[in-house]
Design an enzyme around this catalytic site. Structure first.
Site: not given
Length: 189
Positions: A8-11, A15, A22, A61, A82
């Site tokens: 999963r991508h970083g913050q 977020n 999305g 991201r 997403e």
């Protein structure tokens, strides 16, 4: 046997702001960059993973996270994005209905959970099946990864007990056309 490293991508800024993200995008935060660096060091380097191939969703991201984790050339793919939340994108997360979302976002021009699950599963399976390599990195998104997980959950030798945090790594073995989750890593940031 092949190994899939699903990250999963970083913050991101959204977020932090608790906004629905999305298909729309926001940049990695300084913590998101730190998470990606920690995942590279604490997981990929520590475990001596020799990645041979890399793929990312087309979202900035995810691409930026991938570029921190590896120097490999990579391909971007819209089908690794997403969940499409339609006009709910950019709105506050407090507007989300309780899980499971099922068809909720269709009325707002988004995808159903069934559509997302089919899209992400078909694309990841196609990438891994067609790859001549044994160690494949794919950087994607939380809901997409969670729905991929659900497709293969009955085959897992490792049961996920934590949520899929930013820069989590889910390592799957792919053999006999089946994905089996072997481990999950969350960076300490």
């Amino acid at each position: 046997m092949k190994s899939l490293y699903l990250v999963r991508h970083g913050q991101t800024l959204f977020n932090v702001q608790h906004k629905i993200q999305g298909f729309c995008d926001s940049p990695l935060t300084p913590l998101g960059i730190q998470e990606a660096k920690a995942t590279k060091k604490e997981y990929f380097e520590k475990e001596h993973v020799q990645l041979e191939e890399a793929h990312s969703s087309t979202s900035e991201r995810a691409i930026d996270t991938l570029k921190i984790i590896t120097d490999l050339p990579f391909e971007t793919n819209k089908n690794l994005r997403e969940w499409n939340f339609g006009t709910y994108e950019g709105e506050g997360e407090h507007l989300n209905p309780p899980l499971p979302y099922n068809d909720f976002f269709v009325q707002f021009g988004g995808e159903s959970q069934k559509e997302l699950t089919a899209r992400i599963n078909q694309e990841i399976t196609k990438i891994v099946r067609q790859s001549p390599n044994k160690h494949i990195l794919i950087v994607s998104h939380g809901a997409a990864i969670a729905n991929f997980y659900k497709v293969w959950e009955k085959y897992n030798t490792f049961k996920r007990t934590e949520r899929i945090k930013n820069c989590s790594v889910l390592k799957y073995d792919f053999d006999d056309d089946i994905f089996r989750l072997k481990t999950m890593f969350n960076p300490d940031c």
